[in-house]
Design a protein around this motif. Structure first.
Motif, PDB file in Angstrom:
ATOM      1  N   ARG A   2       0.833  -1.211   0.000  1.00  0.00           N
ATOM      2  CA  ARG A   2       0.000   0.000   0.000  1.00  0.00           C
ATOM      3  C   ARG A   2       0.857   1.246   0.000  1.00  0.00           C
ATOM      4  NH1 ARG A   2      -4.600   0.305   4.375  1.00  0.00           N
ATOM      5  NH2 ARG A   2      -4.758   2.308   3.351  1.00  0.00           N
ATOM      6  N   ARG A   3       0.405   2.258  -0.707  1.00  0.00           N
ATOM      7  CA  ARG A   3       1.137   3.527  -0.733  1.00  0.00           C
ATOM      8  C   ARG A   3       0.945   4.300   0.563  1.00  0.00           C
ATOM      9  NH1 ARG A   3       0.984   6.229  -6.528  1.00  0.00           N
ATOM     10  NH2 ARG A   3       1.446   7.982  -5.175  1.00  0.00           N
ATOM     11  N   GLY A   4      -0.260   4.259   1.102  1.00  0.00           N
ATOM     12  CA  GLY A   4      -0.551   4.956   2.350  1.00  0.00           C
ATOM     13  C   GLY A   4      -1.093   3.975   3.373  1.00  0.00           C
ATOM     14  N   HIS A   5      -0.613   4.062   4.592  1.00  0.00           N
ATOM     15  CA  HIS A   5      -1.011   3.096   5.611  1.00  0.00           C
ATOM     16  C   HIS A   5      -1.933   3.676   6.670  1.00  0.00           C
ATOM     17  CE1 HIS A   5       1.588  -0.041   4.088  1.00  0.00           C
ATOM     18  NE2 HIS A   5       2.501   0.900   3.902  1.00  0.00           N
ATOM     19  N   GLY A   6      -2.291   4.922   6.531  1.00  0.00           N
ATOM     20  CA  GLY A   6      -3.170   5.538   7.515  1.00  0.00           C
ATOM     21  C   GLY A   6      -4.613   5.108   7.319  1.00  0.00           C
ATOM     22  N   GLY A   7      -5.401   5.341   8.326  1.00  0.00           N
ATOM     23  CA  GLY A   7      -6.811   5.021   8.227  1.00  0.00           C
ATOM     24  C   GLY A   7      -7.512   5.281   9.547  1.00  0.00           C
ATOM     25  N   ARG A   8      -8.829   5.227   9.507  1.00  0.00           N
ATOM     26  CA  ARG A   8      -9.630   5.438  10.707  1.00  0.00           C
ATOM     27  C   ARG A   8     -10.234   4.102  11.112  1.00  0.00           C
ATOM     28  NH1 ARG A   8     -11.800   9.649  12.653  1.00  0.00           N
ATOM     29  NH2 ARG A   8     -13.878   8.746  12.569  1.00  0.00           N
ATOM     30  N   ILE A   9      -9.669   3.500  12.119  1.00  0.00           N
ATOM     31  CA  ILE A   9     -10.093   2.176  12.579  1.00  0.00           C
ATOM     32  C   ILE A   9     -11.519   2.188  13.105  1.00  0.00           C
ATOM     33  CG2 ILE A   9      -9.229   2.411  14.938  1.00  0.00           C
ATOM     34  CD1 ILE A   9      -9.010  -0.730  12.764  1.00  0.00           C
ATOM     35  N   TYR A  10     -11.982   3.333  13.578  1.00  0.00           N
ATOM     36  CA  TYR A  10     -13.313   3.414  14.175  1.00  0.00           C
ATOM     37  C   TYR A  10     -14.416   3.018  13.195  1.00  0.00           C
ATOM     38  CZ  TYR A  10     -10.892   5.864  17.890  1.00  0.00           C
ATOM     39  OH  TYR A  10     -10.038   6.176  18.903  1.00  0.00           O
ATOM     40  N   ASP A  11     -14.137   3.143  11.909  1.00  0.00           N
ATOM     41  CA  ASP A  11     -15.124   2.765  10.896  1.00  0.00           C
ATOM     42  C   ASP A  11     -15.165   1.255  10.648  1.00  0.00           C
ATOM     43  OD1 ASP A  11     -15.847   5.428  10.450  1.00  0.00           O
ATOM     44  OD2 ASP A  11     -14.250   5.692   8.964  1.00  0.00           O
ATOM     45  N   TYR A  12     -14.165   0.513  11.133  1.00  0.00           N
ATOM     46  CA  TYR A  12     -14.041  -0.909  10.822  1.00  0.00           C
ATOM     47  C   TYR A  12     -14.271  -1.844  12.003  1.00  0.00           C
ATOM     48  CZ  TYR A  12     -11.975   0.958   6.615  1.00  0.00           C
ATOM     49  OH  TYR A  12     -11.774   1.648   5.452  1.00  0.00           O
ATOM     50  N   ILE A  13     -14.415  -1.302  13.192  1.00  0.00           N
ATOM     51  CA  ILE A  13     -14.623  -2.121  14.389  1.00  0.00           C
ATOM     52  C   ILE A  13     -15.986  -1.796  14.978  1.00  0.00           C
ATOM     53  CG2 ILE A  13     -13.843  -2.588  16.748  1.00  0.00           C
ATOM     54  CD1 ILE A  13     -11.041  -2.118  15.868  1.00  0.00           C
ATOM     55  N   ALA A  14     -16.681  -2.839  15.397  1.00  0.00           N
ATOM     56  CA  ALA A  14     -18.001  -2.648  16.006  1.00  0.00           C
ATOM     57  C   ALA A  14     -18.055  -3.360  17.350  1.00  0.00           C
ATOM     58  CB  ALA A  14     -19.089  -3.187  15.085  1.00  0.00           C
ATOM     59  N   TRP A  15     -18.933  -2.900  18.182  1.00  0.00           N
ATOM     60  CA  TRP A  15     -19.159  -3.479  19.498  1.00  0.00           C
ATOM     61  C   TRP A  15     -20.544  -4.114  19.502  1.00  0.00           C
ATOM     62  CZ3 TRP A  15     -22.321  -1.035  23.557  1.00  0.00           C
ATOM     63  CH2 TRP A  15     -22.260  -1.729  24.759  1.00  0.00           C
ATOM     64  N   ARG A  16     -20.626  -5.345  19.993  1.00  0.00           N
ATOM     65  CA  ARG A  16     -21.924  -6.019  20.060  1.00  0.00           C
ATOM     66  C   ARG A  16     -22.514  -5.819  21.449  1.00  0.00           C
ATOM     67  NH1 ARG A  16     -22.516 -12.295  18.935  1.00  0.00           N
ATOM     68  NH2 ARG A  16     -22.301 -12.446  21.166  1.00  0.00           N
ATOM     69  N   ARG A  17     -23.655  -5.191  21.470  1.00  0.00           N
ATOM     70  CA  ARG A  17     -24.325  -4.928  22.738  1.00  0.00           C
ATOM     71  C   ARG A  17     -24.978  -6.204  23.254  1.00  0.00           C
ATOM     72  NH1 ARG A  17     -27.721   0.380  21.163  1.00  0.00           N
ATOM     73  NH2 ARG A  17     -29.192  -1.264  20.790  1.00  0.00           N
ATOM     74  N   GLU A  18     -25.463  -6.158  24.477  1.00  0.00           N
ATOM     75  CA  GLU A  18     -26.115  -7.323  25.080  1.00  0.00           C
ATOM     76  C   GLU A  18     -27.363  -7.746  24.326  1.00  0.00           C
ATOM     77  OE1 GLU A  18     -26.729  -6.858  29.251  1.00  0.00           O
ATOM     78  OE2 GLU A  18     -24.604  -6.532  29.653  1.00  0.00           O
ATOM     79  N   ASP A  19     -28.007  -6.818  23.614  1.00  0.00           N
ATOM     80  CA  ASP A  19     -29.201  -7.157  22.834  1.00  0.00           C
ATOM     81  C   ASP A  19     -28.837  -7.658  21.429  1.00  0.00           C
ATOM     82  OD1 ASP A  19     -28.374  -4.831  21.612  1.00  0.00           O
ATOM     83  OD2 ASP A  19     -30.206  -3.720  22.004  1.00  0.00           O
ATOM     84  N   ASN A  20     -27.560  -8.005  21.228  1.00  0.00           N
ATOM     85  CA  ASN A  20     -27.016  -8.538  19.975  1.00  0.00           C
ATOM     86  C   ASN A  20     -27.023  -7.551  18.814  1.00  0.00           C
ATOM     87  OD1 ASN A  20     -26.132 -11.018  20.901  1.00  0.00           O
ATOM     88  ND2 ASN A  20     -28.137 -11.952  20.613  1.00  0.00           N
ATOM     89  N   GLN A  21     -27.206  -6.281  19.084  1.00  0.00           N
ATOM     90  CA  GLN A  21     -27.084  -5.266  18.040  1.00  0.00           C
ATOM     91  C   GLN A  21     -25.636  -4.813  17.962  1.00  0.00           C
ATOM     92  OE1 GLN A  21     -29.869  -2.124  18.928  1.00  0.00           O
ATOM     93  NE2 GLN A  21     -31.407  -3.057  17.604  1.00  0.00           N
ATOM     94  N   TRP A  22     -25.177  -4.565  16.737  1.00  0.00           N
ATOM     95  CA  TRP A  22     -23.813  -4.101  16.513  1.00  0.00           C
ATOM     96  C   TRP A  22     -23.820  -2.587  16.329  1.00  0.00           C
ATOM     97  CZ3 TRP A  22     -19.685  -7.287  16.888  1.00  0.00           C
ATOM     98  CH2 TRP A  22     -19.939  -8.651  16.867  1.00  0.00           C
ATOM     99  N   ILE A  23     -22.832  -1.924  16.919  1.00  0.00           N
ATOM    100  CA  ILE A  23     -22.704  -0.476  16.779  1.00  0.00           C
ATOM    101  C   ILE A  23     -21.234  -0.149  16.522  1.00  0.00           C
ATOM    102  CG2 ILE A  23     -22.562  -0.180  19.287  1.00  0.00           C
ATOM    103  CD1 ILE A  23     -24.019   2.502  18.893  1.00  0.00           C
TER     104      ILE A  23
ATOM    105  N   LEU B 203     -17.632   1.698  16.372  1.00  0.00           N
ATOM    106  CA  LEU B 203     -16.921   2.545  17.325  1.00  0.00           C
ATOM    107  C   LEU B 203     -16.990   4.011  16.918  1.00  0.00           C
ATOM    108  CD1 LEU B 203     -13.727   0.565  18.375  1.00  0.00           C
ATOM    109  CD2 LEU B 203     -15.927   0.731  19.520  1.00  0.00           C
ATOM    110  N   GLU B 204     -17.139   4.272  15.635  1.00  0.00           N
ATOM    111  CA  GLU B 204     -17.287   5.665  15.174  1.00  0.00           C
ATOM    112  C   GLU B 204     -18.572   6.277  15.722  1.00  0.00           C
ATOM    113  OE1 GLU B 204     -16.854   9.358  13.497  1.00  0.00           O
ATOM    114  OE2 GLU B 204     -15.394   7.809  13.969  1.00  0.00           O
ATOM    115  N   THR B 205     -19.656   5.513  15.707  1.00  0.00           N
ATOM    116  CA  THR B 205     -20.924   6.007  16.254  1.00  0.00           C
ATOM    117  C   THR B 205     -20.785   6.253  17.754  1.00  0.00           C
ATOM    118  OG1 THR B 205     -22.188   4.856  14.561  1.00  0.00           O
ATOM    119  CG2 THR B 205     -23.365   5.445  16.581  1.00  0.00           C
ATOM    120  N   ILE B 206     -20.146   5.333  18.446  1.00  0.00           N
ATOM    121  CA  ILE B 206     -19.928   5.501  19.892  1.00  0.00           C
ATOM    122  C   ILE B 206     -19.067   6.733  20.146  1.00  0.00           C
ATOM    123  CG2 ILE B 206     -18.843   4.489  21.933  1.00  0.00           C
ATOM    124  CD1 ILE B 206     -19.648   1.725  20.769  1.00  0.00           C
ATOM    125  N   ARG B 207     -17.969   6.873  19.387  1.00  0.00           N
ATOM    126  CA  ARG B 207     -17.067   8.013  19.568  1.00  0.00           C
ATOM    127  C   ARG B 207     -17.803   9.334  19.364  1.00  0.00           C
ATOM    128  NH1 ARG B 207     -14.680  11.730  17.033  1.00  0.00           N
ATOM    129  NH2 ARG B 207     -15.549  11.137  15.034  1.00  0.00           N
TER     130      ARG B 207
END
Length: 75
Positions: free
Chosen positions: A37-58, A60-64
């Motif tokens: 890759r030419r550039g290695h930067g990125g925003r990880i918050y768009d690629y990781i999600a947290w699963r709540r107890e009700d099994n819904q995924w959200i 990290l960008e939304t949480i942030r």
């Protein structure tokens, strides 16, 4: 991975890397796994999600965003 040796250790057959943030972890991982890759930067918050107890995924960008706005509530 372009890191200082002090930030890399090997423990129980695992390479442990100390990073400053989740975005820094994304950059370090990209350098290691995608060296072409030419550039290695990125925003990880768009690629990781947290699963709540009700099994819904959200994302990290939304949480942030909600935390910064003062509207985040743990459900």
């Amino acid at each position: 991975m372009k890191l200082e040796r002090i930030n890399v250790t090997v423990q129980r057959n695992m390479v442990m890397v100390w990073v400053r943030s989740l975005n820094h972890a994304f950059t370090v991982t990209s350098r290691r796994l995608q060296p072409h890759r030419r550039g290695h930067g990125g925003r990880i918050y768009d690629y990781i999600a947290w699963r709540r107890e009700d099994n819904q995924w959200i994302s990290l960008e939304t949480i942030r965003r909600d935390v910064e706005a003062g509207t985040w509530k743990l459900k």
